[in-house]
Structures are given as C-alpha cells and as structure tokens.
Design a protein around this motif. Structure first.
Motif, PDB file in Angstrom:
ATOM      1  N   THR A   1      30.158 -10.863  46.496  1.00 51.15           N
ATOM      2  CA  THR A   1      29.066 -11.547  46.312  1.00 51.15           C
ATOM      3  C   THR A   1      28.873 -12.661  47.413  1.00 51.15           C
ATOM      4  O   THR A   1      27.685 -12.915  47.831  1.00 51.15           O
ATOM      5  CB  THR A   1      28.944 -11.938  44.684  1.00 51.15           C
TER       6      THR A   1
ATOM      7  N   HIS B   1      21.868   4.092  63.126  1.00 47.50           N
ATOM      8  CA  HIS B   1      21.339   2.859  63.020  1.00 47.50           C
ATOM      9  C   HIS B   1      20.251   2.423  64.528  1.00 47.50           C
ATOM     10  O   HIS B   1      21.060   2.940  65.350  1.00 47.50           O
ATOM     11  CB  HIS B   1      22.267   1.893  62.637  1.00 47.50           C
TER      12      HIS B   1
ATOM     13  N   TYR C   1      27.418 -11.505  50.620  1.00 46.90           N
ATOM     14  CA  TYR C   1      25.731 -11.184  50.520  1.00 46.90           C
ATOM     15  C   TYR C   1      24.838 -12.355  50.785  1.00 46.90           C
ATOM     16  O   TYR C   1      23.974 -12.236  50.996  1.00 46.90           O
ATOM     17  CB  TYR C   1      25.399 -10.677  49.346  1.00 46.90           C
TER      18      TYR C   1
ATOM     19  N   SER D   1      33.096  -1.377  53.442  1.00 45.85           N
ATOM     20  CA  SER D   1      32.029  -1.621  52.461  1.00 45.85           C
ATOM     21  C   SER D   1      32.554  -3.120  52.239  1.00 45.85           C
ATOM     22  O   SER D   1      33.236  -3.725  52.545  1.00 45.85           O
ATOM     23  CB  SER D   1      33.034  -0.889  51.153  1.00 45.85           C
ATOM     24  N   MET D   2      31.335  -3.670  51.480  1.00 40.96           N
ATOM     25  CA  MET D   2      31.282  -5.241  51.064  1.00 40.96           C
ATOM     26  C   MET D   2      32.547  -5.505  50.173  1.00 40.96           C
ATOM     27  O   MET D   2      33.156  -6.486  50.417  1.00 40.96           O
ATOM     28  CB  MET D   2      30.029  -5.396  50.373  1.00 40.96           C
TER      29      MET D   2
ATOM     30  N   LYS E   1      22.554  -9.199  54.601  1.00 39.61           N
ATOM     31  CA  LYS E   1      21.661  -8.635  53.277  1.00 39.61           C
ATOM     32  C   LYS E   1      22.325  -7.309  52.844  1.00 39.61           C
ATOM     33  O   LYS E   1      22.076  -6.886  51.613  1.00 39.61           O
ATOM     34  CB  LYS E   1      20.411  -8.189  53.935  1.00 39.61           C
ATOM     35  N   SER E   2      22.911  -6.523  53.889  1.00 39.31           N
ATOM     36  CA  SER E   2      23.382  -5.246  53.340  1.00 39.31           C
ATOM     37  C   SER E   2      24.574  -4.610  54.241  1.00 39.31           C
ATOM     38  O   SER E   2      24.759  -5.281  55.256  1.00 39.31           O
ATOM     39  CB  SER E   2      22.370  -4.175  53.270  1.00 39.31           C
ATOM     40  N   LYS E   3      25.189  -3.656  54.057  1.00 29.08           N
ATOM     41  CA  LYS E   3      26.130  -2.919  54.551  1.00 29.08           C
ATOM     42  C   LYS E   3      25.375  -2.461  56.093  1.00 29.08           C
ATOM     43  O   LYS E   3      25.886  -2.565  57.226  1.00 29.08           O
ATOM     44  CB  LYS E   3      26.827  -1.687  54.102  1.00 29.08           C
ATOM     45  N   ASP E   4      24.277  -2.023  56.049  1.00 32.25           N
ATOM     46  CA  ASP E   4      23.571  -1.570  57.278  1.00 32.25           C
ATOM     47  C   ASP E   4      23.183  -2.797  58.289  1.00 32.25           C
ATOM     48  O   ASP E   4      23.495  -2.552  59.503  1.00 32.25           O
ATOM     49  CB  ASP E   4      22.142  -0.857  57.054  1.00 32.25           C
ATOM     50  N   ASP E   5      22.917  -3.635  57.686  1.00 36.33           N
ATOM     51  CA  ASP E   5      22.909  -5.091  58.559  1.00 36.33           C
ATOM     52  C   ASP E   5      23.893  -5.632  59.181  1.00 36.33           C
ATOM     53  O   ASP E   5      24.018  -6.097  60.087  1.00 36.33           O
ATOM     54  CB  ASP E   5      22.148  -6.151  57.571  1.00 36.33           C
TER      55      ASP E   5
END
Length: 223
Positions: A41, A103, A44, A28-29, A48-52
């Motif tokens: 933050t 993914h 980010y 998780s971020m 961009k995201s967790k998937d990235d």
C-alpha cells in the motif's frame, strides 16, 4: 519502510531489479514491497499501478545508453556506438522487449535517446523524413537482433518461477530444434559450419551492412 521514507526513484530502481530477475509476469506490488521492506500500500502512494510501474521502469533503463559527443565522433562511429549501447541495454533488461508489445513505453529517458539518435543521422547529412527513416532502420534491426536473446531470457525466467528444471528443458529444446534442422540439407550444412560462432557477430555484420547502405544513399543525394 514507511511510505514517507520511500521515494519514486527507489521504487523504480527496485522494480527494474525485480523485472530483471522475474520479468513482467513476475512483477507484483507485493513482491516489490517485500524487496523495499515496505507494505504494498505504501508503494501505491507513489505509483498508481503495476502498468504505470512498468512504464516508469522501462523509461529509466534508456538513461543507461551513453550519448556520443557528435562534435568529436564521426556519424558512423556514433551510430554504431548507440546501436551497440541499445543492444547491451536490452540484454541487461530482456523484459523490455516483451513489455513493448503490451505497454506504450515513452518518456523522458527514451526521448533523450531518440533526440540524440536523430541528431546523429542529421549530422550524417540526412534531412526531414530521411533522418527519421535512417534512424528507425538501424533501431529496428538492433531490436530484432536482440529479440531472440530477450525471448530466451523471458522463457528461462518463467521456468524459474514455475519451478521447472531450466537446464534440462534447455537441453531438450536444443536437442529437439537440432533434430528438426538436421532434416534439411542446407540447415544441416550451415549448422555444422558455424558451430561456436558468437551471436554478436550478427550485430556487427548487420550494422556494417546497413550503415554502408545509408552511406550509399547519402552519396547518391550528393551526386
């Protein structure tokens, strides 16, 4: 750590470490920011995201596989070295296999690996689609052989996150699987005869068998 002092390389490396310990589900971020001593933050700003982040981390680990010098290494030795390098890399990062099912993992790191692997089979004498098929045959075998180890690691990671007793549940699982297998005569005899063998022997046998088959294909082409 302020976002100005963070780098994408630091974030990706820390993400790999977090994935190694907790798996994709545990990434998780917020946890990543905690490990970086930074606010989520700030991460980010670079990802961009967790998937990235999973895609970037997955591509980074491919760089760990050494690429043999094809001017000095026979093709079978080079193919074996890269197959074993892939297997070892997956064992270090067992989250990679389940991530492949959720993914699209492709970037410069994997491209570097695939380009050299294709060169190995072209050096052997395979051409066109034949080189790609030979490469994919070995790659798929290694991936499948590593799947069991990766699945167990993912299961153990999930137990740790949920507070389960990893050792106790592992013993119960082995006992239950053994009890079921003992109902079948060939499985019972096989289990008794092969207790204590190292899993790595499966990789050695499979690679040798597949490469023997590929060499036979080359011999037929040259005949």
């Amino acid at each position: 750590m302020p976002r100005e002092t963070l780098t994408k390389e630091q974030i990706v490396q820390t993400a790999v470490e977090l994935l190694d310990s907790d798996g994709v589900e545990g990434l998780s971020m917020r946890q990543l920011g905690s490990r970086l001593n930074s606010a989520a933050t700030a991460v980010y700003w670079h990802v961009k995201s967790k998937d990235d982040l999973v895609v970037l981390a997955a591509d980074a680990v491919w760089a760990e596989i050494e690429l043999p010098d094809l001017d000095e290494t026979p093709w079978r030795a080079a193919a074996t070295a890269m197959a074993k390098g892939l297997y070892a890399m997956i064992l270090r990062h067992p989250w990679l296999v389940p991530a492949m099912s959720t993914h699209l993992l492709y970037g410069p790191g994997k491209s570097r690996h695939d380009d050299h692997l294709l060169a190995v089979y072209q050096a052997a004498g395979f051409t066109g689609q034949g080189a790609e098929r030979a490469m994919k045959t070995v790659f798929t075998f290694v991936l499948g052989t590593a799947l069991g180890v990766a699945s167990e690691a993912a299961w153990r990671s999930r137990l740790r996150r949920t507070g389960g007793d990893e050792q106790e549940q592992a013993r119960e699982l082995v006992a239950r699987a053994t009890e079921i297998a003992m109902r079948f005569p060939r499985l019972r005899a096989h289990t008794a005869a092969h207790q204590g063998e190292e899993p790595g022997l499966d990789l050695e046998f499979g690679l040798r068998t597949i490469l023997n088959g590929l060499q036979a294909e080359l011999d037929i082409q040259e005949a």
